[in-house]
Design a protein around this motif. Structure first.
Motif, PDB file in Angstrom:
ATOM      1  N   ALA A  72      -3.021  18.521  15.830  1.00  0.00           N
ATOM      2  CA  ALA A  72      -4.455  18.803  15.810  1.00  0.00           C
ATOM      3  C   ALA A  72      -4.849  19.684  16.986  1.00  0.00           C
ATOM      4  O   ALA A  72      -5.625  20.644  16.833  1.00  0.00           O
ATOM      5  CB  ALA A  72      -5.238  17.496  15.845  1.00  0.00           C
ATOM      6  N   ARG A  73      -4.327  19.403  18.156  1.00  0.00           N
ATOM      7  CA  ARG A  73      -4.666  20.185  19.346  1.00  0.00           C
ATOM      8  C   ARG A  73      -4.200  21.627  19.208  1.00  0.00           C
ATOM      9  O   ARG A  73      -4.914  22.570  19.553  1.00  0.00           O
ATOM     10  CB  ARG A  73      -4.039  19.527  20.578  1.00  0.00           C
ATOM     11  CG  ARG A  73      -4.399  20.214  21.892  1.00  0.00           C
ATOM     12  CD  ARG A  73      -3.951  19.370  23.077  1.00  0.00           C
ATOM     13  NE  ARG A  73      -2.527  19.106  23.039  1.00  0.00           N
ATOM     14  CZ  ARG A  73      -1.983  17.893  23.109  1.00  0.00           C
ATOM     15  NH1 ARG A  73      -2.747  16.823  23.186  1.00  0.00           N
ATOM     16  NH2 ARG A  73      -0.672  17.750  23.100  1.00  0.00           N
ATOM     17  N   ARG A  74      -3.004  21.809  18.683  1.00  0.00           N
ATOM     18  CA  ARG A  74      -2.461  23.155  18.513  1.00  0.00           C
ATOM     19  C   ARG A  74      -3.308  23.962  17.530  1.00  0.00           C
ATOM     20  O   ARG A  74      -3.540  25.152  17.730  1.00  0.00           O
ATOM     21  CB  ARG A  74      -1.018  23.066  18.025  1.00  0.00           C
ATOM     22  CG  ARG A  74      -0.299  24.406  17.955  1.00  0.00           C
ATOM     23  CD  ARG A  74       1.163  24.183  17.669  1.00  0.00           C
ATOM     24  NE  ARG A  74       1.371  23.441  16.428  1.00  0.00           N
ATOM     25  CZ  ARG A  74       2.529  22.891  16.086  1.00  0.00           C
ATOM     26  NH1 ARG A  74       3.562  22.947  16.900  1.00  0.00           N
ATOM     27  NH2 ARG A  74       2.652  22.259  14.937  1.00  0.00           N
ATOM     28  N   SER A  75      -3.794  23.313  16.475  1.00  0.00           N
ATOM     29  CA  SER A  75      -4.611  24.012  15.488  1.00  0.00           C
ATOM     30  C   SER A  75      -5.979  24.377  16.048  1.00  0.00           C
ATOM     31  O   SER A  75      -6.480  25.482  15.832  1.00  0.00           O
ATOM     32  CB  SER A  75      -4.779  23.147  14.234  1.00  0.00           C
ATOM     33  OG  SER A  75      -3.531  22.904  13.637  1.00  0.00           O
ATOM     34  N   ARG A  76      -6.595  23.451  16.774  1.00  0.00           N
ATOM     35  CA  ARG A  76      -7.916  23.717  17.340  1.00  0.00           C
ATOM     36  C   ARG A  76      -7.868  24.824  18.381  1.00  0.00           C
ATOM     37  O   ARG A  76      -8.811  25.596  18.527  1.00  0.00           O
ATOM     38  CB  ARG A  76      -8.491  22.446  17.970  1.00  0.00           C
ATOM     39  CG  ARG A  76      -8.926  21.396  16.968  1.00  0.00           C
ATOM     40  CD  ARG A  76      -9.815  20.366  17.625  1.00  0.00           C
ATOM     41  NE  ARG A  76      -9.152  19.682  18.717  1.00  0.00           N
ATOM     42  CZ  ARG A  76      -8.677  18.435  18.651  1.00  0.00           C
ATOM     43  NH1 ARG A  76      -8.785  17.747  17.527  1.00  0.00           N
ATOM     44  NH2 ARG A  76      -8.093  17.883  19.698  1.00  0.00           N
ATOM     45  N   ARG A  85      -6.639  28.442   9.652  1.00  0.00           N
ATOM     46  CA  ARG A  85      -6.009  27.430  10.500  1.00  0.00           C
ATOM     47  C   ARG A  85      -6.211  26.032   9.931  1.00  0.00           C
ATOM     48  O   ARG A  85      -5.338  25.168  10.056  1.00  0.00           O
ATOM     49  CB  ARG A  85      -6.552  27.515  11.928  1.00  0.00           C
ATOM     50  CG  ARG A  85      -5.860  28.586  12.765  1.00  0.00           C
ATOM     51  CD  ARG A  85      -6.330  28.569  14.188  1.00  0.00           C
ATOM     52  NE  ARG A  85      -7.604  29.239  14.355  1.00  0.00           N
ATOM     53  CZ  ARG A  85      -8.628  28.774  15.063  1.00  0.00           C
ATOM     54  NH1 ARG A  85      -8.550  27.599  15.643  1.00  0.00           N
ATOM     55  NH2 ARG A  85      -9.729  29.469  15.176  1.00  0.00           N
ATOM     56  N   LEU A  86      -7.361  25.807   9.290  1.00  0.00           N
ATOM     57  CA  LEU A  86      -7.602  24.516   8.656  1.00  0.00           C
ATOM     58  C   LEU A  86      -6.645  24.311   7.486  1.00  0.00           C
ATOM     59  O   LEU A  86      -6.057  23.231   7.331  1.00  0.00           O
ATOM     60  CB  LEU A  86      -9.056  24.424   8.178  1.00  0.00           C
ATOM     61  CG  LEU A  86      -9.425  23.152   7.409  1.00  0.00           C
ATOM     62  CD1 LEU A  86      -9.181  21.905   8.255  1.00  0.00           C
ATOM     63  CD2 LEU A  86     -10.876  23.214   6.953  1.00  0.00           C
ATOM     64  N   VAL A  87      -6.495  25.335   6.665  1.00  0.00           N
ATOM     65  CA  VAL A  87      -5.528  25.249   5.561  1.00  0.00           C
ATOM     66  C   VAL A  87      -4.129  24.978   6.112  1.00  0.00           C
ATOM     67  O   VAL A  87      -3.405  24.099   5.631  1.00  0.00           O
ATOM     68  CB  VAL A  87      -5.529  26.559   4.736  1.00  0.00           C
ATOM     69  CG1 VAL A  87      -4.411  26.536   3.693  1.00  0.00           C
ATOM     70  CG2 VAL A  87      -6.884  26.771   4.069  1.00  0.00           C
ATOM     71  N   GLU A 131     -14.146  20.193  13.799  1.00  0.00           N
ATOM     72  CA  GLU A 131     -14.217  21.295  14.770  1.00  0.00           C
ATOM     73  C   GLU A 131     -13.812  22.627  14.146  1.00  0.00           C
ATOM     74  O   GLU A 131     -14.430  23.663  14.435  1.00  0.00           O
ATOM     75  CB  GLU A 131     -13.342  20.971  15.978  1.00  0.00           C
ATOM     76  CG  GLU A 131     -13.908  19.855  16.840  1.00  0.00           C
ATOM     77  CD  GLU A 131     -13.021  19.525  18.019  1.00  0.00           C
ATOM     78  OE1 GLU A 131     -12.190  20.384  18.389  1.00  0.00           O
ATOM     79  OE2 GLU A 131     -13.157  18.426  18.579  1.00  0.00           O
ATOM     80  N   LEU A 132     -12.784  22.631  13.306  1.00  0.00           N
ATOM     81  CA  LEU A 132     -12.372  23.885  12.683  1.00  0.00           C
ATOM     82  C   LEU A 132     -13.440  24.406  11.720  1.00  0.00           C
ATOM     83  O   LEU A 132     -13.696  25.616  11.659  1.00  0.00           O
ATOM     84  CB  LEU A 132     -11.040  23.702  11.959  1.00  0.00           C
ATOM     85  CG  LEU A 132      -9.812  23.616  12.865  1.00  0.00           C
ATOM     86  CD1 LEU A 132      -8.566  23.241  12.068  1.00  0.00           C
ATOM     87  CD2 LEU A 132      -9.583  24.941  13.605  1.00  0.00           C
TER      88      LEU A 132
END
Length: 232
Positions: A72-76, A85-87, A131-132
């Motif tokens: 999750a941190r890497r994506s945010r 990025r959400l996908v 957040e995304l």
């Protein structure tokens, strides 16, 4: 190998063995004798690391939480289109669940509120999705009139549903399941200028490092310990 390295490897082996037992037999039916045998260590070695079965279950949940938090941190914190990025992160989590029994068992233990502990293992995931989508809204990536909070609810319902269904059939974690969800959802939520630019199958088809034992790696990185044994 140092004594500390052996202790770390033993702990990781016990966590993996416990996860396998919890997934296959459930918390109540899993026994400490089976967990220690699955890890190839004595009952004394198990009790050196964990006081009781509840402590082992908590360690499984902790390892799962660290692995999910890492993704999750890497994506945010990533760059580029927030919607993509959400996908991508939904596919990454699905691969994580497919590859790592510790993450699967940790989520299941948490959902069943084992031993009365109060913890919300999915909070990090909900916050990541929120957040995304909020970022996508700020960047004009959402279609007009599409509220981020309602889209978030749909994404969370779909991904949680797939996780629950996958407890009985891991085929639900295969890429086509989430790809189908996004093929239906993206045309409804994405701004027109992104039409055709988003990949519902994700932009990381190789899965990055998900196959390397995510829960073990996350636990190792968080603790700063160089030695470790993959839990996959």
């Amino acid at each position: 190998m140092t004594k500390q390295d052996r202790a770390v490897r033993t702990r990781f082996a016990l966590i993996r063995s416990a996860a396998e037992q919890f997934e296959a037999r459930g918390y109540v039916r899993a026994s400490l004798a089976e967990i220690s045998a699955g890890a190839g260590v004595s009952s004394g070695a198990l009790h050196f690391h964990f006081a009781n079965k509840a402590a082992v279950a908590e360690a499984v949940e902790d390892a799962a939480a660290l692995a999910l938090r890492r993704i999750a941190r890497r994506s945010r914190d990533g760059d580029g289109c927030a919607l993509q990025r959400l996908v991508d992160v939904t596919h990454q989590v699905a691969r994580l669940l497919c590859a790592d029994v510790v993450v699967r068992a940790g989520l299941r233990l948490n959902a069943e509120a084992v031993a009365g502990r109060v913890r919300d293992l999915r909070r990090e995931w909900r916050e990541c999705v929120h957040e995304l989508l909020a970022e996508a809204d700020r960047r004009g990536e959402l279609a007009a009139g599409v509220p981020p909070h309602r889209t978030s609810a749909v994404v969370l319902a779909a991904t949680t549903g797939i996780e629950v269904l996958a407890r009985e059939d891991h085929g639900w974690l295969a890429q086509p399941s989430l790809t189908d969800v996004w093929q239906l959802l993206l045309p409804c939520v994405a701004a027109p200028h992104l039409a055709g630019a988003l990949d519902p199958a994700g932009t990381d088809p190789e899965g990055g490092d998900a196959e390397a034992g995510p829960a073990a790696r996350a636990d190792r990185e968080e603790s700063g310990t160089a030695a470790g044994l993959a839990l996959r």
